[in-house]
Design an enzyme around this catalytic site. Structure first.
Site, PDB file in Angstrom:
ATOM      1  N   GLU A 173       0.532  -1.267  -0.214  1.00 49.81           N
ATOM      2  CA  GLU A 173       0.131  -0.037  -0.088  1.00 49.81           C
ATOM      3  C   GLU A 173       0.779   1.271  -0.042  1.00 49.81           C
ATOM      4  O   GLU A 173       1.853   1.361   0.727  1.00 49.81           O
ATOM      5  CB  GLU A 173      -0.808  -0.043   1.128  1.00 49.81           C
ATOM      6  CG  GLU A 173      -1.885   1.125   1.315  1.00 49.81           C
ATOM      7  CD  GLU A 173      -2.414   1.136   0.006  1.00 49.81           C
ATOM      8  OE1 GLU A 173      -3.248   0.289  -0.461  1.00 49.81           O
ATOM      9  OE2 GLU A 173      -2.585   2.320  -0.796  1.00 49.81           O
ATOM     10  N   LYS A 232       8.318  -1.460  -2.589  1.00 54.37           N
ATOM     11  CA  LYS A 232       7.629  -0.706  -1.471  1.00 54.37           C
ATOM     12  C   LYS A 232       8.653  -0.151  -0.341  1.00 54.37           C
ATOM     13  O   LYS A 232       8.907   1.039  -0.127  1.00 54.37           O
ATOM     14  CB  LYS A 232       6.791  -1.610  -0.677  1.00 54.37           C
ATOM     15  CG  LYS A 232       6.092  -1.187   0.540  1.00 54.37           C
ATOM     16  CD  LYS A 232       5.406   0.035   0.377  1.00 54.37           C
ATOM     17  CE  LYS A 232       4.800   0.813   1.758  1.00 54.37           C
ATOM     18  NZ  LYS A 232       4.011   2.241   1.448  1.00 54.37           N
ATOM     19  N   LYS A 279      10.508  19.623   1.773  1.00 53.94           N
ATOM     20  CA  LYS A 279      10.376  20.491   2.971  1.00 53.94           C
ATOM     21  C   LYS A 279      11.176  20.215   4.210  1.00 53.94           C
ATOM     22  O   LYS A 279      11.055  19.335   4.805  1.00 53.94           O
ATOM     23  CB  LYS A 279       9.013  20.817   3.268  1.00 53.94           C
ATOM     24  CG  LYS A 279       8.312  21.894   3.888  1.00 53.94           C
ATOM     25  CD  LYS A 279       6.962  22.296   3.653  1.00 53.94           C
ATOM     26  CE  LYS A 279       6.537  23.188   4.593  1.00 53.94           C
ATOM     27  NZ  LYS A 279       7.143  24.152   5.296  1.00 53.94           N
ATOM     28  N   CYS A 288       6.126   3.987   9.316  1.00 55.27           N
ATOM     29  CA  CYS A 288       7.043   3.276   8.277  1.00 55.27           C
ATOM     30  C   CYS A 288       7.917   3.735   7.755  1.00 55.27           C
ATOM     31  O   CYS A 288       9.015   2.832   7.681  1.00 55.27           O
ATOM     32  CB  CYS A 288       5.842   3.608   6.924  1.00 55.27           C
ATOM     33  SG  CYS A 288       4.327   2.778   7.172  1.00 55.27           S
ATOM     34  N   GLN A 290      10.828   4.912   9.272  1.00 53.75           N
ATOM     35  CA  GLN A 290      12.112   4.459   9.926  1.00 53.75           C
ATOM     36  C   GLN A 290      12.290   3.060   9.891  1.00 53.75           C
ATOM     37  O   GLN A 290      13.120   2.288   9.595  1.00 53.75           O
ATOM     38  CB  GLN A 290      11.993   5.051  11.288  1.00 53.75           C
ATOM     39  CG  GLN A 290      13.315   4.356  12.235  1.00 53.75           C
ATOM     40  CD  GLN A 290      13.489   5.262  13.430  1.00 53.75           C
ATOM     41  OE1 GLN A 290      13.712   6.519  13.445  1.00 53.75           O
ATOM     42  NE2 GLN A 290      13.604   4.376  14.529  1.00 53.75           N
ATOM     43  N   PHE A 350       2.216  12.985  13.928  1.00 48.81           N
ATOM     44  CA  PHE A 350       3.638  12.802  13.105  1.00 48.81           C
ATOM     45  C   PHE A 350       3.427  13.783  11.660  1.00 48.81           C
ATOM     46  O   PHE A 350       4.266  14.357  11.151  1.00 48.81           O
ATOM     47  CB  PHE A 350       4.120  11.471  12.868  1.00 48.81           C
ATOM     48  CG  PHE A 350       3.401  10.721  11.547  1.00 48.81           C
ATOM     49  CD1 PHE A 350       4.119  11.010  10.311  1.00 48.81           C
ATOM     50  CD2 PHE A 350       2.338  10.081  11.486  1.00 48.81           C
ATOM     51  CE1 PHE A 350       3.395  10.351   9.240  1.00 48.81           C
ATOM     52  CE2 PHE A 350       1.668   9.541  10.520  1.00 48.81           C
ATOM     53  CZ  PHE A 350       2.270   9.597   9.273  1.00 48.81           C
ATOM     54  N   ARG A 358       2.692   7.433  15.820  1.00 44.93           N
ATOM     55  CA  ARG A 358       4.000   6.793  16.004  1.00 44.93           C
ATOM     56  C   ARG A 358       5.084   7.250  15.266  1.00 44.93           C
ATOM     57  O   ARG A 358       4.967   7.834  14.296  1.00 44.93           O
ATOM     58  CB  ARG A 358       3.388   5.513  15.186  1.00 44.93           C
ATOM     59  CG  ARG A 358       2.234   4.769  15.805  1.00 44.93           C
ATOM     60  CD  ARG A 358       1.921   3.546  14.937  1.00 44.93           C
ATOM     61  NE  ARG A 358       1.165   3.776  13.733  1.00 44.93           N
ATOM     62  CZ  ARG A 358       0.606   2.826  13.062  1.00 44.93           C
ATOM     63  NH1 ARG A 358       0.750   1.506  13.013  1.00 44.93           N
ATOM     64  NH2 ARG A 358      -0.059   3.140  12.111  1.00 44.93           N
TER      65      ARG A 358
HETATM   66  N1  LIG Z   1      -0.040   3.405   8.128  1.00 46.24           N
HETATM   67  C1  LIG Z   1       0.613   3.747   6.768  1.00 46.24           C
HETATM   68  O1  LIG Z   1       0.605   4.933   6.548  1.00 46.24           O
HETATM   69  C2  LIG Z   1       1.051   2.394   6.043  1.00 46.24           C
HETATM   70  C3  LIG Z   1       1.228   2.848   4.690  1.00 46.24           C
HETATM   71  C4  LIG Z   1       1.690   1.827   3.699  1.00 46.24           C
HETATM   72  C5  LIG Z   1       1.876   0.446   4.256  1.00 46.24           C
HETATM   73  N2  LIG Z   1       1.763   0.355   5.792  1.00 46.24           N
HETATM   74  C6  LIG Z   1       2.198  -1.034   6.123  1.00 46.24           C
HETATM   75  O2  LIG Z   1       0.630  -1.721   6.429  1.00 46.24           O
HETATM   76  C7  LIG Z   1       0.819  -2.661   7.590  1.00 46.24           C
HETATM   77  C8  LIG Z   1      -0.198  -2.144   8.490  1.00 46.24           C
HETATM   78  O3  LIG Z   1       0.212  -0.926   9.011  1.00 46.24           O
HETATM   79  P1  LIG Z   1      -0.944  -0.093   9.832  1.00 46.24           P
HETATM   80  O4  LIG Z   1      -0.695   1.224  10.095  1.00 46.24           O
HETATM   81  O5  LIG Z   1      -2.416  -0.406   9.389  1.00 46.24           O
HETATM   82  O6  LIG Z   1      -1.023  -0.734  11.293  1.00 46.24           O
HETATM   83  P2  LIG Z   1      -1.768  -0.751  12.472  1.00 46.24           P
HETATM   84  O7  LIG Z   1      -1.307  -0.852  13.713  1.00 46.24           O
HETATM   85  O8  LIG Z   1      -2.657   0.672  12.553  1.00 46.24           O
HETATM   86  O9  LIG Z   1      -2.831  -1.886  12.195  1.00 46.24           O
HETATM   87  C9  LIG Z   1      -2.741  -3.276  12.252  1.00 46.24           C
HETATM   88  C10 LIG Z   1      -3.801  -4.093  12.954  1.00 46.24           C
HETATM   89  O10 LIG Z   1      -3.652  -5.454  12.886  1.00 46.24           O
HETATM   90  C11 LIG Z   1      -4.272  -6.003  14.181  1.00 46.24           C
HETATM   91  N3  LIG Z   1      -3.772  -7.403  14.103  1.00 46.24           N
HETATM   92  C12 LIG Z   1      -2.569  -7.683  14.253  1.00 46.24           C
HETATM   93  N4  LIG Z   1      -2.302  -9.129  14.268  1.00 46.24           N
HETATM   94  C13 LIG Z   1      -3.712  -9.600  13.992  1.00 46.24           C
HETATM   95  C14 LIG Z   1      -4.014 -10.996  13.919  1.00 46.24           C
HETATM   96  N5  LIG Z   1      -3.373 -11.890  14.028  1.00 46.24           N
HETATM   97  N6  LIG Z   1      -5.504 -11.036  13.683  1.00 46.24           N
HETATM   98  C15 LIG Z   1      -6.155  -9.913  13.490  1.00 46.24           C
HETATM   99  N7  LIG Z   1      -5.777  -8.767  13.695  1.00 46.24           N
HETATM  100  C16 LIG Z   1      -4.498  -8.575  13.907  1.00 46.24           C
HETATM  101  C17 LIG Z   1      -3.790  -5.195  15.085  1.00 46.24           C
HETATM  102  O11 LIG Z   1      -4.654  -5.249  16.411  1.00 46.24           O
HETATM  103  C18 LIG Z   1      -4.012  -3.804  14.542  1.00 46.24           C
HETATM  104  O12 LIG Z   1      -5.292  -3.045  14.658  1.00 46.24           O
HETATM  105  C19 LIG Z   1       2.224  -2.284   8.241  1.00 46.24           C
HETATM  106  O13 LIG Z   1       3.050  -3.306   7.556  1.00 46.24           O
HETATM  107  C20 LIG Z   1       2.748  -1.023   7.492  1.00 46.24           C
HETATM  108  O14 LIG Z   1       4.129  -1.047   7.222  1.00 46.24           O
HETATM  109  C21 LIG Z   1       1.513   1.409   6.604  1.00 46.24           C
END
Ligand SMILES: NC(=O)c1ccc[n+]([C@@H]2O[C@H](COP(=O)([O-])OP(=O)(O)OC[C@H]3O[C@@H](n4cnc5c(N)ncnc54)[C@H](O)[C@@H]3O)[C@@H](O)[C@H]2O)c1
Length: 474
Positions: A173, A232, A279, A288, A290, A350, A358
């Protein structure tokens, strides 16, 4: 052998999707898929009951992820073809296509501690999918994962499943928090990596068809799994590198009399460089950048590519330096002592337009200032006391009661600034520009300092009011 009624060796028409993980990626991404594909039932599952309850809150202002425009999209589809539930097994069983969108934090223990991605949540998902599945499924890595994780997932699925066929796709994503809805509705590209076998290609086609409901075909890119996984990590590394590059120049500007905004504009007009992500600031944050760079560094080291690892590690070193020198400058400017001084933080998230804190630079700057016994008064339009305190506690620098003594959170920015020695701007929320800065100045102790870590305020205007105003890189 193929069991069950779904066969990936044929064209698969997706009508039922499950997403494991209702976080910042899973929630918004599935809400948009549900809105754009009313013929597909989309179930978003999570172990966190509280999070699911918030996604189901009647009032969409209370959903757990703040993103402009997201509430309306959730309201449109929720209960129609979008469901948030803790019934993970049932949703897995019913789905033809399962997105894994769980968190992949940096490991805090064992080998690879502080660098490698912790894949325990991913493995748990794979084992659960293997245990529950009774028919063929496409499993999609939505989480950001180290290269070749798909292989590990496939191994678990093939060896612990009950003869069911799985195809693993990588579909990272690229949304940015704060503009997630916009990014999902109109992505620069959608990347799908899959196996080169006929089954793999059919699985890719099935996922392409889902996105093609609203994304132009030419923006849907298909590659092999490893290219997709590595792209990614590379994209985030390049983005973070631009921030660290301009931040390194900001320090040079401060020494030479150049102005980093002018430099950024001048170089950004070169079409080979481009103007975005140039900027200068107190440093990048978010869950993400770091983590993904550390992951890249770890992978490079594990292949013995030490020069490659060192190159990318420098991006993090520069970012840490930028945060530290910001807090150091506050201390030296306030006559080398900030003990018991009230320092107001405007912003804790952030970046603007998200409630995500985070790895926010604010946490580290606050931690440094509290080490010097400052009292932090915080206002952020979307961050609560509970969240800010838990962020500080997470660093384990001191006990929670000790942090509590040094942090107050106010819901009025003018109250937060009253009687402050200094204001530090840590998030670029638009509303900060429109405050009555004369009123704020009048209510502060003099001399009144502003340390603008996001370069959002109008420098001449601030100086005219009487502030001692310092920004980054000028
Ligand atoms: N936040 C961003 O901007 C972003 C952008 C692109 C990619 N990502 C990637 O996407 C992934 C998710 O990031 P996020 O920010 O949504 O994380 P997040 O912590 O907000 O959400 C993850 C969720 O998964 C749940 N979870 C964990 N293990 C589980 C299981 N076994 N069964 C059911 N639920 C479970 C947790 O309770 C949590 O609510 C990461 O790998 C991140 O690197 C994040």
């Amino acid at each position: 052998m193929v069991l069950g009624k779904l066969k990936i060796d044929k064209k698969m028409n997706i009508t039922n999707i499950c997403c494991i993980g209702a976080g910042y990626v899973g929630g918004p991404t599935m809400a948009v898929i549900a809105q754009k594909c009313p013929h597909i039932k989309v179930s978003v599952v999570d172990l966190n009951e509280d999070r699911i309850a918030k996604w189901n809150d009647q009032n969409v202002d209370n959903i757990p992820v703040y993103e402009p425009g997201l509430g309306a999209i959730v309201a449109e589809s929720r209960g129609r073809n979008l469901f948030f539930t803790t019934e993970v097994d049932r949703a897995i069983d019913e789905a033809q296509l399962i997105f894994i969108s769980v968190n992949t934090p940096t490991k805090t223990y064992g080998s690879g501690k502080g660098m490698a991605a912790d894949l325990k949540y991913i493995e748990l998902c794979a084992r659960q999918i293997a245990r529950v599945s009774k028919n063929d499924k496409i499993v999609v890595e939505k989480s950001t994962l180290p290269v070749r994780t798909a292989e590990a997932i496939k191994n678990i699925l093939d060896n612990t499943g009950n003869g069911v066929q799985f195809q693993i796709l990588s579909n990272p994503e690229f949304l940015a928090e704060g503009t997630a809805v916009e990014d999902l509705l109109s992505p620069d590209r959608v990347l799908i990596g899959g196996d080169t076998s006929i089954e793999g290609q059919n699985a890719i086609k099935a996922l392409v068809d889902v996105y093609a409901n609203w994304v132009p075909k030419e923006r849907i890119l298909t590659t092999n799994v490893w290219s997709s996984e590595l792209s990614k990590l590379t994209a985030n590394a390049f983005l973070a590198q631009r921030v660290s590059s301009i931040n390194s120049v900001s320090e040079l500007c401060e020494k030479t009399g150049a102005n980093v905004s002018e430099v950024a504009k001048a170089i950004g007009m070169d079409s080979r460089i481009g103007s975005k992500f140039l900027k200068a600031s107190v440093g990048f944050g978010g869950s993400c950048f770091q983590k993904d760079i550390l992951n890249l560094v770890y992978i490079s080291k594990s292949f013995g590519l030490h020069e490659v690892a060192d190159y990318w590690e420098q991006v993090i070193i520069m970012n840490d330096h930028q945060k530290r020198r910001f807090s150091k400058n506050i201390v030296t400017t306030l006559y080398n002592t900030i003990a018991d001084k009230k320092i107001t933080f405007l912003g804790w998230a952030f970046k603007k337009d998200t409630n995500d804190t985070r790895e926010s630079a604010a946490i580290y700057v606050a931690n440094d200032l509290i080490n010097e016994q400052a009292k932090i008064a915080l206002f952020d339009p979307k961050v609560s006391y509970k969240q800010a305190l838990s962020d500080l506690n997470y660093l384990e620098t001191r006990t929670s009661p000790e942090n509590e003594k040094c942090l107050t959170v106010l819901d009025d920015p003018y109250e937060a600034c009253k009687n402050a020695h200094a204001i530090a701007i840590l998030t670029e929320w638009d509303e900060f520009k429109n405050y009555d800065w004369q009123k704020i100045y009048d209510s502060m102790l003099k001399p009144a300092f502003i340390f603008d870590g996001r370069n959002v305020l109008d420098s001449p205007k601030m100086k005219e009011i009487g502030f001692i105003y310092q920004s980054i890189g000028s």
